[in-house]
Design a protein around this motif. Structure first.
Motif, PDB file in Angstrom:
ATOM      1  N   UNK A 384       0.830  -1.215   0.000  1.00  0.00           N
ATOM      2  CA  UNK A 384       0.000   0.000   0.000  1.00  0.00           C
ATOM      3  C   UNK A 384       0.862   1.262   0.000  1.00  0.00           C
ATOM      4  N   UNK A 385       0.435   2.249  -0.767  1.00  0.00           N
ATOM      5  CA  UNK A 385       1.091   3.542  -0.781  1.00  0.00           C
ATOM      6  C   UNK A 385       2.376   3.620  -1.567  1.00  0.00           C
ATOM      7  N   UNK A 386       2.801   2.527  -2.191  1.00  0.00           N
ATOM      8  CA  UNK A 386       4.088   2.539  -2.888  1.00  0.00           C
ATOM      9  C   UNK A 386       3.951   3.063  -4.317  1.00  0.00           C
ATOM     10  N   UNK A 387       2.928   2.586  -5.048  1.00  0.00           N
ATOM     11  CA  UNK A 387       2.739   2.996  -6.436  1.00  0.00           C
ATOM     12  C   UNK A 387       1.280   3.370  -6.680  1.00  0.00           C
ATOM     13  N   UNK A 388       1.094   4.244  -7.674  1.00  0.00           N
ATOM     14  CA  UNK A 388      -0.239   4.685  -8.083  1.00  0.00           C
ATOM     15  C   UNK A 388      -0.464   4.300  -9.538  1.00  0.00           C
ATOM     16  N   UNK A 394     -10.623   7.767 -18.296  1.00  0.00           N
ATOM     17  CA  UNK A 394     -11.602   8.185 -17.277  1.00  0.00           C
ATOM     18  C   UNK A 394     -10.983   9.050 -16.189  1.00  0.00           C
ATOM     19  N   UNK A 395      -9.660   9.044 -16.084  1.00  0.00           N
ATOM     20  CA  UNK A 395      -8.995   9.795 -15.020  1.00  0.00           C
ATOM     21  C   UNK A 395      -9.021   9.085 -13.677  1.00  0.00           C
ATOM     22  N   UNK A 396      -9.487   7.843 -13.603  1.00  0.00           N
ATOM     23  CA  UNK A 396      -9.552   7.093 -12.348  1.00  0.00           C
ATOM     24  C   UNK A 396      -8.145   6.703 -11.895  1.00  0.00           C
TER      25      UNK A 396
END
Length: 434
Positions: A384-388, A394-396
């Motif tokens: 969690x929190x490492x990569x996006x 859609x911009x999601x």
């Protein structure tokens, strides 16, 4: 010049000759210990040297037996260093025994009887003071090395050392003046116990200033940095100069470089065992590396070291909103991956993934299959929190664990595909038959 052993035992006649012999032997052991220990690397230094060699070879594409040979050399070096350290320990014990013998012999001499040793380089003169006590301080003979020592002054910090045997203060041994190594400007001096307890003492090391080095050896080599060198300090604003633009591989127009970029020190490992950082202030080199990054809204400049003559890490800083708009023609939140239809290797990005903390390691994917099913990318292993991850149409956006949960079926299908063993065939036998 190597020091010679004092007179042999067959030449010792009388108490005074025995004292001189014990004194000379103690000083010889202490001096030799300091000289040899200064040249012997530690086990960590030897390992670091070989590990660096392995890394350099691997970076150059050399693998296999050669790297195994380097590891073998490392093992032999570690063993040799251990043997040398054991020999040094024995030498230290011998020096302590000689010093103890000297103290014992001196106790048999009348304190009030004035004693003058025959003047000779390295000899000691024991004289009676006015109150009848023995002054056992070594008195350098005219013309001796100790009296004519033009070496550097020993730092005051050396006096903070305590004798390992009795706890008294330590002082430089005048019989062995400070010595400076020409290759790197490192100095060493033998310390002895100020209380005269017979401890073999220890070696104190430091780096001389640029002025002290010049007084001893003359000109300082360009690749040698010593305290007091201007190259260890950031240049003042009026001494900063940069080449005219455009800069970098992409030939972009220059942008003001912040003050922090002129204060970065070189971290390149230098020296015989690569255990010391260069420390010179790096010079921005925008002709070699300079570029803007719209996704991170930043500018990056490369460096070169004026001492090592190598190029090292880059320095990145954020753009202001006005600079960003002037360079890219849109605000940072309007970024979309560029697509060049004239480039056969380019593609329209559907998904992108980047490191959340600094928006680094940006990677684009043309389809969800490339993102979820690539054999070299295990999305389940990302915490969690490492990569996006972002879906551009859609911009999601998702944190990677959330993306995995939402697209579980797609990822599971690929996990199953790569987990299945390849079917066994008889292609090789058929080729042999043909």
């Amino acid at each position: 010049m190597p020091q010679e052993l004092p007179v042999t035992s067959t030449e010792i006649i009388g108490l005074e000759a025995a004292i001189n012999y014990a004194c000379g032997l103690s000083a010889y052991c202490t001096h030799t210990f300091g000289q040899v220990s200064a040249m012997v690397p530690t086990g960590d230094e030897a390992a670091a040297s070989c590990e660096q060699a392995q890394a350099d070879l691997a970076a150059g594409g050399v693998t296999g037996d050669t790297l195994t040979d380097v590891a073998s050399v490392q093992e032999q070096m570690t063993g040799a260093v251990a043997d040398l350290n054991a020999a040094l320990a024995q030498l230290e014990v011998a020096g302590a025994a000689a010093a103890s013998l000297q103290t014992e012999l001196e106790s048999h001499r009348g304190v009030k009887d004035a004693y003058n040793a025959t003047p000779d380089a390295g000899s000691k003169e024991f004289v009676t003071t006015e109150d009848g006590t023995l002054n056992a301080e070594p008195q350098p003979t005219p013309g001796s090395t100790a009296m004519n020592n033009t070496g550097p002054a020993v730092p005051a910090e050396a006096g903070e050392d305590r004798c390992p045997q009795c706890g008294a203060g330590m002082c430089p041994d005048p019989a062995w003046p400070a010595e400076v190594r020409e290759s790197d400007g490192s100095a060493s001096v033998s310390l002895r116990c100020s209380a005269g307890c017979g401890s073999p003492g220890r070696l104190y090391r430091w780096q001389v200033s640029r002025e002290e080095y010049q007084a001893i050896y003359g000109e300082v080599p360009d690749n040698l940095l010593l305290p007091g060198d201007d190259r260890l300090l950031p240049p003042p604003p009026d001494a900063r100069s940069l080449p005219p633009g455009p800069w970098g591989y992409f030939k972009v127009e220059p942008s003001p470089i912040p003050d922090e970029a002129w204060e970065v020190a070189c971290t390149n490992k230098v020296g015989r065992w690569r255990t010391r950082e260069c420390g010179a202030i790096l010079t921005p080199d925008p002709k070699r590396v300079f570029y803007y990054d719209e996704f991170t809204s930043s500018a990056t400049v490369g460096f070169r070291c004026p001492v090592c003559k190598v190029s090292l890490e880059n320095f990145k800083w954020p753009l202001t909103l006005d600079q960003h708009y002037a360079i890219f023609g849109r605000s940072p939140d309007e970024y979309v991956p560029e697509y060049d239809p004239t480039d056969e290797s380019d593609f329209q990005a559907l998904y992108s993934m980047w490191q959340t903390k600094d928006r680094g390691m940006l990677t684009h994917f043309a389809t969800i299959d490339e993102l979820a099913g690539g054999p070299d990318l295990d999305l389940r292993a990302i915490g969690p929190g490492e990569f996006t991850i972002k879906h551009w149409p859609t911009g999601a956006t998702w944190d990677v664990p959330d993306f995995v949960a939402q697209h579980e079926q797609v990822i599971a299908d690929y996990d199953k595909f790569y987990a299945e063993p390849e079917p066994e065939g008889d292609d090789e036998d058929e080729d042999e038959d043909e």
